[in-house]
Each structure stands twice: as structure tokens, then as C-alpha cells.
Design a protein around this motif. Structure first.
Motif, short mmCIF file in Angstrom:
data_model
loop_
_atom_site.label_atom_id
_atom_site.label_comp_id
_atom_site.label_asym_id
_atom_site.label_seq_id
_atom_site.Cartn_x
_atom_site.Cartn_y
_atom_site.Cartn_z
N ASP A 169 0.84 -1.19 0.00
CA ASP A 169 0.00 0.00 0.00
C ASP A 169 0.88 1.25 0.00
O ASP A 169 2.03 1.22 0.45
N ILE A 195 -0.61 -3.21 4.52
CA ILE A 195 -1.54 -2.09 4.43
C ILE A 195 -1.15 -0.98 5.41
O ILE A 195 -0.66 -1.27 6.50
N THR A 223 -2.41 2.88 7.33
CA THR A 223 -3.63 3.51 7.81
C THR A 223 -3.34 4.89 8.39
O THR A 223 -2.23 5.16 8.82
N THR A 265 -9.14 6.33 6.80
CA THR A 265 -8.28 7.22 6.02
C THR A 265 -9.10 8.45 5.62
O THR A 265 -10.34 8.36 5.56
N GLU A 296 -9.47 6.57 -1.68
CA GLU A 296 -8.35 5.78 -1.17
C GLU A 296 -8.86 4.65 -0.27
O GLU A 296 -8.32 3.54 -0.29
N LYS A 355 -8.13 0.66 -0.75
CA LYS A 355 -7.56 -0.15 0.33
C LYS A 355 -8.44 -1.38 0.61
O LYS A 355 -7.92 -2.47 0.86
#
Length: 257
Positions: A99, A171, A173, A184, A189, A193
Motif C-alpha cells: 500500500d 496495508i 492507515t 483514512t 483511497e 484499500k
């Protein structure tokens, strides 16, 4: 105090304190908790604040997002330690999804020590890290460029994510909260995700302790959707216990390498 006046002061109170619980607001304004909940519902519909589990937070707070450059050097030793631990979870030949984020960028820098990996990412910065690495294959997702995060998001990115499967998703955050999950500031976005999480056999959250207890505008996952979390020693014991109770394998790392 009239209802309209109370609601105006309620918004001012939350903007001043950034967040408040229903109980706190009930005591402060000397009205019932059911009245406060009704006020919060109305004010959220008017887009003046955002309700959370048991209270509310300032809308200007949940929508705020510093630029990639502003975030890059904050908590750098912690991010490097998190990245080092993440490397230990990766094996030669893995296919991984990175990410966009400043912690995942630190992981990307360390992955150059590997000989054989396939990396999928939506980050222009991360993709550039491997431009001269001969044996690491990099697949850059298409999509709309978010200049704040230098990430590619939106329908094009989501379409590609729906076509692939990876061994591990790392990932990032902006917010981590036991009740509100992972959040987020940007809706596009957040959706990208969510699709990243669906593409992975295993999902690993990389976050420094500053994200704990924060709630941003758009939710992209419940904490139960995460398999592992790597976080630095600044995280509270209570947060770690709660995450472990959810079945998450939590790795706590030091603040320096």
C-alpha cells in the motif's frame, strides 16, 4: 438553553476538544444522553461533525491529511523498525502488495536485499525504488493520482485488484481505533484499500503508535479483517490486548534499529 443554541455550542465544544463522548457532552450541557445522541445525529447529517462509537469527533480533524513529504520523516526510527520486522515475514519468491505510505516505503527500501520478489503497489514512490533492481518484478496499479499521498486510486486500480491474488498485503492507515477500525481521510483511497485487502491471502497492518486512537473520515476495514499488525512500543498495552483478543497476531518493535 434552546436546542439551536445548544447544537451550535456542541459543535464548538467538539471542534475545540477534537473529540468527546456522549456522557461527557451530557454532563457538560446538562441534558440527557438520548438528547445528545439526537443532536449528534442531526449535526452529522448537516456535515458539522462525525459520530463515532460512543461520541463524536471534529470533522475538520477526520478530514485532515498531511502530505507525503510532511509524514515521511515523522517517527522515522519507529517506521524503520516496523519495516525490519515486516521483512522477516517475507520469503524469497513471494508475491506481495505494498500500500502507499511512509512506513511501507521504509519496507520497500529494505526489500532490495531480496533476490526474487513480485511486488504490486499503487505508490509511485515505492515503484521508483525498484527501477534499477534487476530481479524484482514491479506491477504498478493504474488509477487517479492523489497528489497528497502520491498514490493511484479509483476504479482503474480497483479493477486490476479484482483480477489478482497475492501472498501478503502490507496495508497502511491514518487511523486505528478498536471500535471504528481502520480509517483514512479520502473515500477513493478507502475503497482502493478495501480492494487491496480482498486481494491478499494474508493482511498485515504496518502502523506507528501515533495512529492509535485516531479516526479519519472514511473507514476501509474492521480490525478483525487484519491477520497481523506490526506496531512500535509506543502503543498502549490496552490496545495490544484488545487486538490480540480479536485474533490479531501483534508484533511490537522498538523505536530504533
Amino acid at each position: 438553553m434552546f436546542e439551536e443554541e445548544r447544537r451550535k455550542e456542541l459543535v464548538e465544544y467538539i471542534n475545540r476538544h477534537q473529540r468527546a463522548s456522549v456522557q461527557e457532552l451530557s454532563e457538560h450541557f446538562q441534558v440527557s444522553e438520548s438528547t445528545i445522541r439526537r443532536d449528534l445525529r442531526f449535526l452529522e447529517e448537516e456535515k458539522l461533525l462525525k459520530r463515532t462509537h460512543g461520541g463524536a469527533i471534529a470533522l475538520e480533524h477526520v478530514a485532515f491529511e498531511p502530505t507525503f513529504m510532511e509524514k515521511e520523516t515523522k517517527f522515522l526510527p519507529e517506521k524503520q523498525a516496523i519495516a525490519q520486522k515486516a521483512c522477516e515475514l517475507i520469503r524469497e519468491g513471494d508475491t506481495i502488495l505494498l500500500d502507499s505510505g511512509t512506513t511501507t516505503l521504509q519496507l520497500a527500501k529494505k526489500l532490495k536485499a531480496f533476490s526474487r520478489l513480485t511486488i504490486v503497489t499503487n505508490s509511485l514512490v515505492i515503484a521508483k525504488e525498484f527501477q534499477e533492481h534487476p530481479t524484482i518484478d514491479v506491477h504498478l496499479l493504474g488509477g487517479t493520482l492523489r497528489k497528497e499521498t502520491l498514490a493511484l486510486v479509483g476504479p482503474f486500480a480497483e479493477q486490476i485488484l479484482g483480477m489478482i491474488n497475492v501472498d501478503k498485503v502490507f496495508i497502511a492507515t491514518n487511523g486505528l481505533d478498536i471500535h471504528e477500525g481502520l480509517t483514512t481521510p479520502n473515500v477513493l483511497e478507502a475503497k482502493t484499500k478495501r480492494n487491496m485487502i480482498k486481494a491478499g491471502k494474508e493482511v498485515i497492518l504496518l502502523t506507528d503508535h501515533s495512529k492509535a486512537g485516531k479516526v479519519s473520515f472514511a473507514k476501509f476495514a474492521d480490525l478483525e479483517e487484519i491477520d497481523q499488525c506490526i506496531i512500535d512500543h509506543g502503543a498502549s498495552d490496552e490496545l495490544v490486548r484488545q487486538m490480540q483478543k480479536m485474533g490479531i497476531n501483534v508484533h511490537i518493535v522498538g523505536g530504533s534499529l
